[in-house]
Design a protein around this motif. Structure first.
Motif, PDB file in Angstrom:
ATOM      1  N   ARG A   1     -16.575  -7.480 -29.534  1.00 13.68           N
ATOM      2  CA  ARG A   1     -14.996  -7.307 -29.165  1.00 13.68           C
ATOM      3  C   ARG A   1     -14.732  -5.590 -29.426  1.00 13.68           C
ATOM      4  NH1 ARG A   1     -10.377 -10.641 -31.902  1.00 13.68           N
ATOM      5  NH2 ARG A   1     -11.652 -12.392 -30.593  1.00 13.68           N
ATOM      6  N   GLU A   2     -15.387  -5.230 -30.651  1.00 16.30           N
ATOM      7  CA  GLU A   2     -15.076  -3.732 -30.807  1.00 16.30           C
ATOM      8  C   GLU A   2     -15.714  -2.870 -29.729  1.00 16.30           C
ATOM      9  OE1 GLU A   2     -16.676  -0.325 -34.251  1.00 16.30           O
ATOM     10  OE2 GLU A   2     -17.083  -2.322 -34.442  1.00 16.30           O
ATOM     11  N   LEU A   3     -17.028  -3.494 -29.302  1.00 16.68           N
ATOM     12  CA  LEU A   3     -17.677  -2.596 -28.109  1.00 16.68           C
ATOM     13  C   LEU A   3     -16.908  -2.670 -27.012  1.00 16.68           C
ATOM     14  CD1 LEU A   3     -20.621  -1.229 -27.288  1.00 16.68           C
ATOM     15  CD2 LEU A   3     -20.746  -3.271 -26.420  1.00 16.68           C
ATOM     16  N   LEU A   4     -16.363  -3.516 -26.737  1.00 13.33           N
ATOM     17  CA  LEU A   4     -15.348  -3.570 -25.545  1.00 13.33           C
ATOM     18  C   LEU A   4     -14.252  -2.772 -25.722  1.00 13.33           C
ATOM     19  CD1 LEU A   4     -14.560  -4.604 -22.751  1.00 13.33           C
ATOM     20  CD2 LEU A   4     -13.657  -6.653 -23.762  1.00 13.33           C
ATOM     21  N   GLU A   5     -13.786  -2.680 -27.064  1.00 16.28           N
ATOM     22  CA  GLU A   5     -12.593  -1.776 -27.164  1.00 16.28           C
ATOM     23  C   GLU A   5     -12.797  -0.455 -26.890  1.00 16.28           C
ATOM     24  OE1 GLU A   5     -11.307  -2.838 -30.943  1.00 16.28           O
ATOM     25  OE2 GLU A   5     -10.106  -4.722 -30.474  1.00 16.28           O
TER      26      GLU A   5
ATOM     27  N   VAL B   1     -23.263   1.575 -13.322  1.00 17.77           N
ATOM     28  CA  VAL B   1     -21.822   1.417 -14.071  1.00 17.77           C
ATOM     29  C   VAL B   1     -21.138   0.524 -13.394  1.00 17.77           C
ATOM     30  CG1 VAL B   1     -20.606   3.234 -12.487  1.00 17.77           C
ATOM     31  CG2 VAL B   1     -20.152   2.984 -14.901  1.00 17.77           C
ATOM     32  N   CYS B   2     -20.305  -0.237 -14.269  1.00 17.17           N
ATOM     33  CA  CYS B   2     -19.440  -1.543 -13.818  1.00 17.17           C
ATOM     34  C   CYS B   2     -17.859  -1.267 -13.716  1.00 17.17           C
ATOM     35  CB  CYS B   2     -19.615  -2.514 -14.934  1.00 17.17           C
ATOM     36  SG  CYS B   2     -21.319  -3.169 -15.272  1.00 17.17           S
ATOM     37  N   LEU B   3     -17.608  -1.654 -12.521  1.00 17.08           N
ATOM     38  CA  LEU B   3     -16.019  -1.477 -12.381  1.00 17.08           C
ATOM     39  C   LEU B   3     -15.172  -1.949 -13.561  1.00 17.08           C
ATOM     40  CD1 LEU B   3     -14.958  -2.263  -8.807  1.00 17.08           C
ATOM     41  CD2 LEU B   3     -14.586  -0.294  -9.722  1.00 17.08           C
ATOM     42  N   ASP B   4     -15.680  -3.248 -14.020  1.00 11.17           N
ATOM     43  CA  ASP B   4     -14.859  -4.003 -15.074  1.00 11.17           C
ATOM     44  C   ASP B   4     -15.335  -3.508 -16.440  1.00 11.17           C
ATOM     45  OD1 ASP B   4     -14.004  -6.140 -16.875  1.00 11.17           O
ATOM     46  OD2 ASP B   4     -12.622  -6.694 -15.271  1.00 11.17           O
ATOM     47  N   ALA B   5     -14.640  -3.181 -17.195  1.00  8.36           N
ATOM     48  CA  ALA B   5     -15.110  -2.820 -18.543  1.00  8.36           C
ATOM     49  C   ALA B   5     -15.952  -3.974 -19.405  1.00  8.36           C
ATOM     50  CB  ALA B   5     -14.166  -2.036 -19.500  1.00  8.36           C
ATOM     51  N   GLY B   6     -15.146  -4.912 -19.105  1.00  6.66           N
ATOM     52  CA  GLY B   6     -15.790  -6.404 -19.568  1.00  6.66           C
ATOM     53  C   GLY B   6     -17.195  -6.724 -19.151  1.00  6.66           C
TER      54      GLY B   6
ATOM     55  N   ALA C   1     -24.029  -7.433 -24.559  1.00  2.44           N
ATOM     56  CA  ALA C   1     -24.476  -8.622 -25.315  1.00  2.44           C
ATOM     57  C   ALA C   1     -25.628  -9.170 -24.740  1.00  2.44           C
ATOM     58  CB  ALA C   1     -23.081  -9.649 -24.957  1.00  2.44           C
ATOM     59  N   LEU C   2     -25.937  -9.339 -23.397  1.00  2.00           N
ATOM     60  CA  LEU C   2     -27.219  -9.834 -23.022  1.00  2.00           C
ATOM     61  C   LEU C   2     -28.521  -9.207 -23.479  1.00  2.00           C
ATOM     62  CD1 LEU C   2     -25.617 -10.677 -19.479  1.00  2.00           C
ATOM     63  CD2 LEU C   2     -26.417 -12.454 -21.469  1.00  2.00           C
ATOM     64  N   VAL C   3     -28.130  -7.671 -23.340  1.00  2.00           N
ATOM     65  CA  VAL C   3     -29.435  -6.953 -23.596  1.00  2.00           C
ATOM     66  C   VAL C   3     -29.728  -7.071 -25.337  1.00  2.00           C
ATOM     67  CG1 VAL C   3     -30.320  -4.617 -24.196  1.00  2.00           C
ATOM     68  CG2 VAL C   3     -29.273  -5.193 -21.900  1.00  2.00           C
ATOM     69  N   ARG C   4     -28.792  -7.271 -26.133  1.00  2.00           N
ATOM     70  CA  ARG C   4     -28.990  -7.607 -27.479  1.00  2.00           C
ATOM     71  C   ARG C   4     -29.647  -8.882 -27.527  1.00  2.00           C
ATOM     72  NH1 ARG C   4     -24.439  -7.339 -32.291  1.00  2.00           N
ATOM     73  NH2 ARG C   4     -23.556  -8.874 -31.217  1.00  2.00           N
TER      74      ARG C   4
ATOM     75  N   LEU D   1     -21.504 -16.027 -27.844  1.00  2.00           N
ATOM     76  CA  LEU D   1     -21.618 -16.908 -26.654  1.00  2.00           C
ATOM     77  C   LEU D   1     -20.363 -17.275 -25.948  1.00  2.00           C
ATOM     78  CD1 LEU D   1     -23.645 -19.006 -25.058  1.00  2.00           C
ATOM     79  CD2 LEU D   1     -23.144 -20.821 -26.862  1.00  2.00           C
ATOM     80  N   GLU D   2     -19.350 -17.566 -26.593  1.00  2.00           N
ATOM     81  CA  GLU D   2     -18.239 -17.953 -25.902  1.00  2.00           C
ATOM     82  C   GLU D   2     -17.720 -16.769 -24.992  1.00  2.00           C
ATOM     83  OE1 GLU D   2     -13.535 -19.141 -27.093  1.00  2.00           O
ATOM     84  OE2 GLU D   2     -15.199 -19.211 -28.593  1.00  2.00           O
ATOM     85  N   ALA D   3     -17.535 -15.551 -25.596  1.00  2.00           N
ATOM     86  CA  ALA D   3     -17.286 -14.572 -24.817  1.00  2.00           C
ATOM     87  C   ALA D   3     -18.260 -14.483 -23.522  1.00  2.00           C
ATOM     88  CB  ALA D   3     -17.298 -13.297 -25.602  1.00  2.00           C
ATOM     89  N   VAL D   4     -19.360 -14.432 -23.462  1.00  2.00           N
ATOM     90  CA  VAL D   4     -20.225 -14.170 -22.745  1.00  2.00           C
ATOM     91  C   VAL D   4     -20.054 -15.255 -21.397  1.00  2.00           C
ATOM     92  CG1 VAL D   4     -22.819 -14.401 -21.894  1.00  2.00           C
ATOM     93  CG2 VAL D   4     -22.169 -12.848 -23.814  1.00  2.00           C
ATOM     94  N   GLU D   5     -19.854 -16.407 -21.980  1.00  2.00           N
ATOM     95  CA  GLU D   5     -19.716 -17.397 -21.011  1.00  2.00           C
ATOM     96  C   GLU D   5     -18.251 -17.385 -20.358  1.00  2.00           C
ATOM     97  OE1 GLU D   5     -21.970 -21.464 -22.681  1.00  2.00           O
ATOM     98  OE2 GLU D   5     -20.008 -20.976 -23.516  1.00  2.00           O
ATOM     99  N   ARG D   6     -17.294 -16.897 -20.887  1.00  2.00           N
ATOM    100  CA  ARG D   6     -16.016 -16.488 -20.464  1.00  2.00           C
ATOM    101  C   ARG D   6     -16.061 -15.280 -19.471  1.00  2.00           C
ATOM    102  NH1 ARG D   6     -13.485 -16.382 -24.710  1.00  2.00           N
ATOM    103  NH2 ARG D   6     -13.571 -14.005 -25.123  1.00  2.00           N
TER     104      ARG D   6
END
Length: 364
Positions: free
Chosen positions: A61-65, A232-237, A244-247, A315-320
């Motif tokens: 969450r901090e990373l996304l912010e 580069v991604c359009l969506d920051a999420g 998250a997937l790389v980690r 996991l929950e954030a990635v699935e979402r």
């Protein structure tokens, strides 16, 4: 983990603009030396682009912010120079880009000719910390089969020089022109990795080890593995999803036996398939090495790293985020949907600027 993002600089009307010297000058004068969310505003290879980065994070969450804050900060600075930022892998219109006034960049331009002159592309680089170079090489070897899936998730460059490319990620095709770009064979250990680097430098082809453009490499600046395959991604999420997937891939690798995987030629074919259709067609499954629907292959990646995602609390954030991505599509799908509704080049860029800064995707 941390994220570096490259952005196009564009006028408010949507035209790429060679304003990075002005933007960087304003950043140096207006941003304090105190570390801020979103990290520094930095130069890139062309005047039509800039880069920003997060500080190292352990919490997703901090990373996304930080990704969002970095985008807002650099856009605020850019507006002082009369421009905006757009998270696009390539510009939709024809552009004759200009190399920054930097000795090394000019040397690259002279040596690599048209490859360098045309190289206006924007990527997303993810760093994940490792204990040492041997652990880093173990991670590199293990994640080799999965980088094509990361590319498919991020694909955000369907246009090139004013025409539809037929690819979801044409940036990856342009980037692949560099002599060190793309998939690598397994290294096995840090000594072998360093030997390969020394051999490449000894050829006299690249200027320095900063031109090691592997899909994933040991960072030259930090004690990290740097995964460089994504647009580069359009969506920051989606940028946070990449991190998250790389980690999770790195954590999965550390807990696994040393992997070799397929030959680099097979990985190159898998990356081409990912670049061609993104999430809209078939990908090469890293489980079977046969074509499979993109949703199935993304599911295979999720299962491969599920335990690591659970351990990290991601996991929950990635699935979402994966569910949202499946619903709206990646950046290439969004750009093509705007086109289908009548948007021209300028409108695509303006909409991309809005999406870069947090506007929701258009309703289907």
């Amino acid at each position: 983990m941390g994220v570096e993002e490259e952005y196009l600089l564009v006028t408010p009307e949507g035209v790429p603009a060679a304003q990075s010297p002005a933007v960087l000058g304003l950043a140096a004068r207006t941003l304090t030396s105190t570390p801020q969310p979103g990290g520094d505003v930095e130069k890139e290879f062309k005047r039509e682009q800039v880069e920003t980065s997060t500080h190292p994070c352990t919490d997703l969450r901090e990373l996304l912010e930080q990704v969002r804050a970095g985008r807002e900060r650099v856009d605020d600075v850019a507006q002082g120079a009369g421009v905006r930022i757009a998270a696009l892998g390539t510009a939709p219109q024809a552009v004759d880009p200009t190399v920054i006034p930097d000795r090394r960049a000019q040397a690259i331009r002279e040596r690599f000719g048209l490859t360098a002159r045309e190289q206006l592309t924007c990527g997303c680089h993810v760093h994940v910390s490792v204990a040492d170079d041997d652990e880093g090489v173990h991670v590199l070897d293990h994640m080799r089969p999965w980088t094509s899936v990361l590319l498919a998730l991020s694909a955000n460059s369907p246009s090139w020089q004013g025409v539809a490319s037929g690819y979801a990620s044409y940036r990856s095709q342009v980037w692949g022109r560099w002599p060190t770009a793309g998939a690598t064979a397994p290294f096995g250990d840090a000594a072998t990795y360093r030997s390969v680097v020394e051999d490449l430098l000894a050829t006299g082809t690249i200027l320095d080890d900063g031109m090691l453009y592997f899909d994933a490499r040991l960072s030259q600046r930090y004690p990290t593995v740097e995964v460089r395959v994504a647009d580069v991604c359009l969506d920051a999420g989606d940028a946070a999803l990449q991190a998250a997937l790389v980690r999770a891939l790195a954590d999965t690798a550390v807990a696994a036996p040393r992997a070799t995987g397929p030959r680099a030629e097979v990985l190159a074919a898998a990356s081409w398939r990912a670049a061609r259709s993104g999430l809209s067609g078939e990908l090469v499954s890293p489980v079977t090495w046969r074509p499979a629907p993109a949703a199935q292959v993304v599911g295979e990646l999720l299962e491969h790293v599920r335990a690591a995602l659970e351990a990290n609390g991601d996991l929950e954030a990635v699935e979402r985020q994966l569910a949202a991505l499946a619903l709206r599509g990646n950046g290439a799908v969004e750009q093509l949907s705007w086109r289908a509704r009548g948007a021209d080049d300028l409108e695509v860029v303006r909409r991309a600027t809005a999406r870069t800064l947090g506007a929701p995707p258009a309703a289907a």
